[in-house]
Design a protein around this motif. Structure first.
Motif, PDB file in Angstrom:
ATOM      1  N   PRO A 175      36.552  38.217  30.804  1.00  0.00           N
ATOM      2  CA  PRO A 175      36.773  36.772  30.606  1.00  0.00           C
ATOM      3  C   PRO A 175      38.244  36.400  30.504  1.00  0.00           C
ATOM      4  CG  PRO A 175      36.192  37.783  28.527  1.00  0.00           C
ATOM      5  CD  PRO A 175      36.136  38.883  29.554  1.00  0.00           C
ATOM      6  N   LEU A 176      38.954  36.452  31.608  1.00  0.00           N
ATOM      7  CA  LEU A 176      40.366  36.091  31.611  1.00  0.00           C
ATOM      8  C   LEU A 176      40.495  34.584  31.737  1.00  0.00           C
ATOM      9  CD1 LEU A 176      43.020  37.666  31.438  1.00  0.00           C
ATOM     10  CD2 LEU A 176      43.127  37.599  33.926  1.00  0.00           C
ATOM     11  N   GLY A 177      41.340  33.987  30.912  1.00  0.00           N
ATOM     12  CA  GLY A 177      41.497  32.538  30.898  1.00  0.00           C
ATOM     13  C   GLY A 177      42.178  32.008  32.145  1.00  0.00           C
ATOM     14  N   SER A 178      41.954  30.738  32.430  1.00  0.00           N
ATOM     15  CA  SER A 178      42.537  30.120  33.617  1.00  0.00           C
ATOM     16  C   SER A 178      44.053  30.010  33.525  1.00  0.00           C
ATOM     17  CB  SER A 178      41.933  28.724  33.836  1.00  0.00           C
ATOM     18  OG  SER A 178      42.195  27.891  32.711  1.00  0.00           O
ATOM     19  N   LEU A 218      55.210  40.469  37.688  1.00  0.00           N
ATOM     20  CA  LEU A 218      53.896  40.932  38.138  1.00  0.00           C
ATOM     21  C   LEU A 218      53.665  40.357  39.525  1.00  0.00           C
ATOM     22  CD1 LEU A 218      51.030  42.158  37.734  1.00  0.00           C
ATOM     23  CD2 LEU A 218      50.386  39.962  36.697  1.00  0.00           C
ATOM     24  N   VAL A 219      53.447  41.224  40.483  1.00  0.00           N
ATOM     25  CA  VAL A 219      53.215  40.806  41.860  1.00  0.00           C
ATOM     26  C   VAL A 219      51.775  41.156  42.215  1.00  0.00           C
ATOM     27  CG1 VAL A 219      53.960  41.054  44.255  1.00  0.00           C
ATOM     28  CG2 VAL A 219      55.631  41.288  42.396  1.00  0.00           C
ATOM     29  N   VAL A 220      50.986  40.151  42.620  1.00  0.00           N
ATOM     30  CA  VAL A 220      49.577  40.386  42.925  1.00  0.00           C
ATOM     31  C   VAL A 220      49.260  39.915  44.336  1.00  0.00           C
ATOM     32  CG1 VAL A 220      48.853  40.229  40.513  1.00  0.00           C
ATOM     33  CG2 VAL A 220      48.845  38.173  41.927  1.00  0.00           C
ATOM     34  N   ALA A 221      48.307  40.595  44.948  1.00  0.00           N
ATOM     35  CA  ALA A 221      47.871  40.193  46.283  1.00  0.00           C
ATOM     36  C   ALA A 221      47.090  38.892  46.228  1.00  0.00           C
ATOM     37  CB  ALA A 221      47.028  41.291  46.922  1.00  0.00           C
ATOM     38  N   GLY A 222      46.401  38.656  45.131  1.00  0.00           N
ATOM     39  CA  GLY A 222      45.613  37.434  45.018  1.00  0.00           C
ATOM     40  C   GLY A 222      44.954  37.323  43.668  1.00  0.00           C
ATOM     41  N   GLU A 223      44.281  36.201  43.467  1.00  0.00           N
ATOM     42  CA  GLU A 223      43.459  35.957  42.288  1.00  0.00           C
ATOM     43  C   GLU A 223      42.251  35.156  42.750  1.00  0.00           C
ATOM     44  OE1 GLU A 223      44.391  32.762  39.591  1.00  0.00           O
ATOM     45  OE2 GLU A 223      46.245  32.353  40.683  1.00  0.00           O
ATOM     46  N   GLY A 224      41.318  34.946  41.843  1.00  0.00           N
ATOM     47  CA  GLY A 224      40.154  34.164  42.204  1.00  0.00           C
ATOM     48  C   GLY A 224      38.891  35.002  42.192  1.00  0.00           C
ATOM     49  N   PRO A 225      37.746  34.371  42.507  1.00  0.00           N
ATOM     50  CA  PRO A 225      36.449  35.028  42.360  1.00  0.00           C
ATOM     51  C   PRO A 225      36.110  36.038  43.449  1.00  0.00           C
ATOM     52  CG  PRO A 225      36.150  32.854  43.307  1.00  0.00           C
ATOM     53  CD  PRO A 225      37.623  32.973  42.964  1.00  0.00           C
ATOM     54  N   GLU A 226      36.906  36.104  44.507  1.00  0.00           N
ATOM     55  CA  GLU A 226      36.540  36.947  45.640  1.00  0.00           C
ATOM     56  C   GLU A 226      36.360  38.416  45.259  1.00  0.00           C
ATOM     57  OE1 GLU A 226      39.058  33.589  47.422  1.00  0.00           O
ATOM     58  OE2 GLU A 226      39.017  34.784  45.593  1.00  0.00           O
ATOM     59  N   LEU A 227      37.238  38.931  44.411  1.00  0.00           N
ATOM     60  CA  LEU A 227      37.130  40.334  44.023  1.00  0.00           C
ATOM     61  C   LEU A 227      35.773  40.635  43.417  1.00  0.00           C
ATOM     62  CD1 LEU A 227      38.079  43.208  43.331  1.00  0.00           C
ATOM     63  CD2 LEU A 227      39.134  42.255  41.274  1.00  0.00           C
ATOM     64  N   GLU A 228      35.370  39.837  42.440  1.00  0.00           N
ATOM     65  CA  GLU A 228      34.094  40.090  41.780  1.00  0.00           C
ATOM     66  C   GLU A 228      32.924  39.826  42.722  1.00  0.00           C
ATOM     67  OE1 GLU A 228      34.403  39.479  37.136  1.00  0.00           O
ATOM     68  OE2 GLU A 228      35.175  37.723  38.182  1.00  0.00           O
TER      69      GLU A 228
END
Length: 202
Positions: free
Chosen positions: A151-154, A132-142
């Motif tokens: 509610p995705l776990g850490s 799985l290749v992602v551009a990013g994670e974190g709260p910025e999208l929301e």
């Protein structure tokens, strides 16, 4: 007899053909695969199909593009019609089975312009992809788009890794955020609907 719907359909929008007309069958570099995802995500919301999200499935080692997907929730009226779901389902159709990690198949990876929402997390987990290749994670999208990703776990990435799915993050992260910010400007201007399903419900 109860009168019920017996099928639903989701499909890629017609403009995908224009966007892919100049795209080679093989895209060896992951960064270039992500660039295509960003390009599709940006056009998708501008065309009114759904949110600023796109995905593709590629053969990891050769870069052969197997499928692409964009979010078509608004176009289809189906809440599960997310980019990852389309990309995975179309890849499974192309390869002839539900397991993209099946015997005799090349290693497949899913490339997405942000960490999956809770629905697409499960879809990816059970698809058979090995990366799985992602551009990013974190709260910025929301924060930027106001979408509720669930509610995705850490430990989401560790859960993939524990199941033999490599997670590669921060691939062209700023480009993803630029697409989200442009989308938000359109939302604030009143030209785009954000389709959080609960609406005003408690």
């Amino acid at each position: 007899m109860i009168d019920i719907a017996r099928e639903f359909r989701v499909s890629l929008p017609a403009w995908i053909d224009d966007e892919l007309a100049d795209v080679p069958a093989l895209i060896p570099a992951r960064e270039d695969r992500m660039r295509l995802v960003h390009r599709l995500a940006d056009r998708n919301w501008r065309e009114g199909n759904g949110g600023p999200f796109a995905a593709l499935v590629a053969e990891r080692d050769t870069g052969r593009i197997v499928s692409v997907g964009v979010n078509v929730v608004l176009a289809s009226g189906v809440s599960i019609a997310h980019a990852e779901v389309l990309a995975l389902g179309l890849a499974q159709t192309a390869t002839g089975g539900w397991d993209l990690g099946g015997a005799g198949l090349p290693v497949h990876e899913l490339v997405v312009n942000w960490r999956p929402c809770v629905q697409c997390y499960g879809a990816t987990l059970w698809s058979g992809v090995r990366a799985l290749v992602v551009a990013g994670e974190g709260p910025e999208l929301e924060e930027i788009t106001t979408f509720d990703e669930g509610p995705l776990g850490s430990d989401w990435a560790a859960q993939f890794e524990a199941r033999g799915i490599e997670v590669v993050g921060d691939v062209l992260r700023e480009e993803a955020l630029t697409v989200f910010r442009n989308y938000r400007k359109a939302v604030d201007a009143g030209g785009v609907d954000v389709y959080n399903a609960r609406g005003g419900a408690e």
